[in-house]
Design an enzyme around this catalytic site. Structure first.
Site, PDB file in Angstrom:
ATOM      1  N   ASP A 108      -7.347 -48.024  16.030  1.00 52.85           N
ATOM      2  CA  ASP A 108      -6.422 -48.659  16.821  1.00 52.85           C
ATOM      3  C   ASP A 108      -6.498 -49.136  18.141  1.00 52.85           C
ATOM      4  O   ASP A 108      -7.913 -49.185  18.192  1.00 52.85           O
ATOM      5  CB  ASP A 108      -6.081 -46.856  17.304  1.00 52.85           C
ATOM      6  N   LYS A 109      -5.147 -49.310  18.677  1.00 50.34           N
ATOM      7  CA  LYS A 109      -5.525 -50.044  19.620  1.00 50.34           C
ATOM      8  C   LYS A 109      -4.687 -49.116  21.187  1.00 50.34           C
ATOM      9  O   LYS A 109      -3.584 -48.623  20.776  1.00 50.34           O
ATOM     10  CB  LYS A 109      -5.053 -51.415  20.094  1.00 50.34           C
ATOM     11  N   HIS A 110      -5.629 -48.797  22.411  1.00 44.44           N
ATOM     12  CA  HIS A 110      -4.476 -48.432  23.159  1.00 44.44           C
ATOM     13  C   HIS A 110      -4.861 -49.034  24.629  1.00 44.44           C
ATOM     14  O   HIS A 110      -5.729 -49.534  24.766  1.00 44.44           O
ATOM     15  CB  HIS A 110      -4.866 -46.870  23.484  1.00 44.44           C
ATOM     16  N   SER A 111      -3.333 -49.005  25.608  1.00 47.43           N
ATOM     17  CA  SER A 111      -3.744 -49.786  26.792  1.00 47.43           C
ATOM     18  C   SER A 111      -3.404 -48.772  27.966  1.00 47.43           C
ATOM     19  O   SER A 111      -3.135 -47.392  27.638  1.00 47.43           O
ATOM     20  CB  SER A 111      -2.569 -50.466  26.923  1.00 47.43           C
ATOM     21  N   THR A 154       4.693 -47.160  24.818  1.00 47.90           N
ATOM     22  CA  THR A 154       5.469 -48.074  22.983  1.00 47.90           C
ATOM     23  C   THR A 154       6.732 -46.862  22.690  1.00 47.90           C
ATOM     24  O   THR A 154       7.691 -47.723  21.673  1.00 47.90           O
ATOM     25  CB  THR A 154       4.048 -47.739  22.345  1.00 47.90           C
ATOM     26  N   ARG A 202       2.665 -34.841  34.814  1.00 51.97           N
ATOM     27  CA  ARG A 202       0.968 -35.774  35.648  1.00 51.97           C
ATOM     28  C   ARG A 202       2.719 -36.429  36.271  1.00 51.97           C
ATOM     29  O   ARG A 202       2.766 -37.209  36.408  1.00 51.97           O
ATOM     30  CB  ARG A 202       0.732 -36.780  34.851  1.00 51.97           C
ATOM     31  N   SER A 217      -5.920 -38.152  28.163  1.00 46.78           N
ATOM     32  CA  SER A 217      -4.793 -38.059  27.613  1.00 46.78           C
ATOM     33  C   SER A 217      -5.066 -39.021  26.256  1.00 46.78           C
ATOM     34  O   SER A 217      -4.594 -38.708  25.348  1.00 46.78           O
ATOM     35  CB  SER A 217      -3.663 -38.656  28.439  1.00 46.78           C
ATOM     36  N   LYS A 221      -5.503 -38.274  21.684  1.00 52.21           N
ATOM     37  CA  LYS A 221      -4.773 -39.267  20.967  1.00 52.21           C
ATOM     38  C   LYS A 221      -5.407 -39.463  20.358  1.00 52.21           C
ATOM     39  O   LYS A 221      -5.099 -39.619  18.945  1.00 52.21           O
ATOM     40  CB  LYS A 221      -3.807 -39.568  21.840  1.00 52.21           C
ATOM     41  N   LYS A 222      -6.226 -40.501  20.658  1.00 46.94           N
ATOM     42  CA  LYS A 222      -6.991 -41.279  19.772  1.00 46.94           C
ATOM     43  C   LYS A 222      -7.629 -40.373  18.900  1.00 46.94           C
ATOM     44  O   LYS A 222      -7.827 -41.232  17.962  1.00 46.94           O
ATOM     45  CB  LYS A 222      -7.772 -42.544  20.266  1.00 46.94           C
TER      46      LYS A 222
HETATM   47  N1  URA Z   1      -1.920 -44.151  27.720  1.00 45.92           N
HETATM   48  C1  URA Z   1      -1.337 -42.546  28.093  1.00 45.92           C
HETATM   49  O1  URA Z   1      -1.564 -42.436  26.807  1.00 45.92           O
HETATM   50  N2  URA Z   1      -2.013 -41.616  28.947  1.00 45.92           N
HETATM   51  C2  URA Z   1      -1.770 -41.933  30.652  1.00 45.92           C
HETATM   52  O2  URA Z   1      -2.785 -41.164  30.723  1.00 45.92           O
HETATM   53  C3  URA Z   1      -2.322 -43.195  30.907  1.00 45.92           C
HETATM   54  C4  URA Z   1      -1.764 -43.947  29.471  1.00 45.92           C
END
Ligand code: URA
Length: 480
Positions: A108-111, A154, A202, A217, A221-222
């Site tokens: 996976d990828k996350h920004s 997303t 937040r 955070s 999730k990842k």
């Molecule tokens: N993306 C996330 O899932 N969490 C954050 O805190 C910032 C970007």
């Protein structure tokens, strides 16, 4: 234990124990469950939460977040927070994919969050398309977030597709992954519920821009996705939560070490976020831009988006052993985009998640803002720069983001970029078009954009899109 004692300890600079962190996270989840039951008319009432000796009130959650924001966490506390959040609900088990034959490489990828950053909508179908062609099977169990602060989410973009269901059960997620090699989901009350609640809080307590909270955070999730490979896009620049290279590098190192410690091959790319990425920023407009790219249309304003998407995809293919180097992976990704294979995978994923794919036939026709206004260049010169965070806030205030947790977002609000930093513009030339579904919401974002866009006589230096790469131990190894 009492929430008040724990938040006072953190407020005063103390180090929390593993048990105290687990207590807070579990109390946050119970608070959320109680609210859901109350909303369904089946609980003791939200007012009952504050006084409970084992619970935590919304005010205490906000105070805890602010204490962590101000005091930070030790690496041990960060590991404990990430783990407690990751296991706060159900987690995905990649073993369910083994039935499909070859052992899946979950990636996976996350920004960390940007403006106009829609690369996930291209990367997931690219990887899924590669996954469908045999070899080491690539699977993308992508858990995404909603808009946060000035940045887009997303999930909000995907949910503009009529019928699209992002709240899949674990069983259904496994089925979609087996069938399509990618599933695009959000947190649910059962999947990483602690992040769902803390993320929303937040956004409204001024505690977004904290490296440890962002790390916990994203990584909770990842890691709940049971990943073997993870590519992180850590933004740098005026539109990033961590605007300086040093702060972004620190965040990247935190996330890479957290991923590696959990046994996931993790790499982070520090990438420029000084102006909106691609042609559009908003919700549906970003889906539209990606659909056009997957259909083979390459608008000049989308060039940076395509470059970033291919680079990140290339890293994932390299980690999965489907390319000998990240550069070779980027070439494979570009071919998959050009050939229409990514588009075929996209249609399959969206249909499997209940989305109406007919809207992709003419995505421009589905864009229905009721109010638009064009910001034009005040004089001739080079587009010299802007505070990209202000641009992000303008997009959110046009209606693309939410004022309070749970607010609906506008599908059609957003902006279109007509020039990029370093471009020569003539006086009166359109720079940005602003879209909204409410005429009254145009004036303030227009003023914000007008105030932040700078035109100068000297062409600004163009920095590379990828500023640095932070690699974990396991990504130093040659690809399998
Ligand atoms: N993306 C996330 O899932 N969490 C954050 O805190 C910032 C970007």
């Amino acid at each position: 234990m009492h929430a008040i004692d724990i938040l006072l300890k953190k407020r005063d600079g103390g180090e929390l124990s593993t048990a105290e962190i687990e207590f807070v996270v579990q109390a946050v989840v119970r608070n959320g469950e109680l609210k859901l039951r109350t909303a369904a008319g089946d609980g003791p009432g939200v007012e009952a939460i504050g006084g409970g000796s084992e619970d935590i009130s919304d005010a205490q959650i906000g105070a805890f977040l602010m204490a962590v924001f101000q005091r930070g966490l030790t690496l041990r506390e960060l590991g404990d927070l990430t783990r407690a959040m990751r296991f706060s609900g159900e987690t995905f088990d990649a073993a369910v994919l083994a039935a499909s034959g070859a052992k899946a490489f979950t990636v996976d990828k996350h920004s960390t969050g940007g403006v106009g950053d829609k690369s996930s909508l291209l990367i997931a179908p690219v990887w899924a398309a590669v996954g469908m062609d045999g070899g080491t099977s690539v699977s993308v169990p992508m858990i995404s977030g909603r808009s946060l602060g000035h940045t887009g989410g997303t999930l909000d973009k995907l949910e503009t597709i009529p019928g699209f269901d992002s709240q899949l059960s674990m069983v259904r997620m496994g089925e979609v992954l087996r069938e399509c090699h990618a599933a695009l989901v959000g947190q649910t009350p059962r999947l990483v519920p602690a992040d769902r609640i803390l993320y929303g809080m937040r956004d409204h307590t001024g505690t977004v821009e904290s490296p440890v909270l962002i790390c916990a955070s994203i990584m909770s999730k990842k890691l709940a996705e049971d990943l073997r490979g993870l590519v992180l896009d850590v933004k740098v620049g005026s539109g990033a939560f961590m605007p300086t290279l040093e702060r972004s590098r620190y965040l990247a190192e935190l996330m890479v070490s957290t991923g590696e410690a959990a046994g996931t091959k993790t790499v982070a790319l520090l990438t420029a976020m000084d102006e909106p990425l691609g042609r559009f920023s908003g919700n549906w407009v970003e889906v539209w831009e990606c659909v056009e790219i997957m259909k083979g249309v390459r608008h000049p304003m989308s060039a940076d988006l395509i470059e970033l998407s291919n680079t990140l995809s290339g890293w994932g293919l390299y980690l999965a052993g489907r390319a000998g180097s990240p550069e070779e992976g980027a070439k494979v990704a570009d071919e998959v985009l050009r050939s229409g294979e990514a588009y075929a995978a996209w249609l399959k994923i969206v249909a499997a998640q209940g989305g109406d794919t007919s809207v992709f036939e003419d995505p421009a026709a589905f864009h229905r803002p009721t109010a638009t206004r064009v910001l034009r260049a005040s004089r001739a010169g080079f587009l010299a720069g802007m505070d990209c965070k202000e641009v992000g806030w303008a997009v959110q205030r046009l209606g693309a983001g939410r004022e309070r947790p749970g607010d609906p977002v506008s599908a059609h609000a957003g902006i279109e970029s007509h020039a990029k930093i370093g471009d020569w513009v003539e006086a009166g030339q359109p720079l940005f078009t602003l879209f909204s579904e409410d005429e009254a919401r145009l004036a303030e974002p227009y003023r914000m954009m007008e105030a932040t866009v700078r035109i100068g006589d000297v062409r600004p230096e163009r920095l590379p899109l990828v500023r640095e790469v932070v690699r974990g131990e396991s990504t130093q190894l040659p690809a399998r």
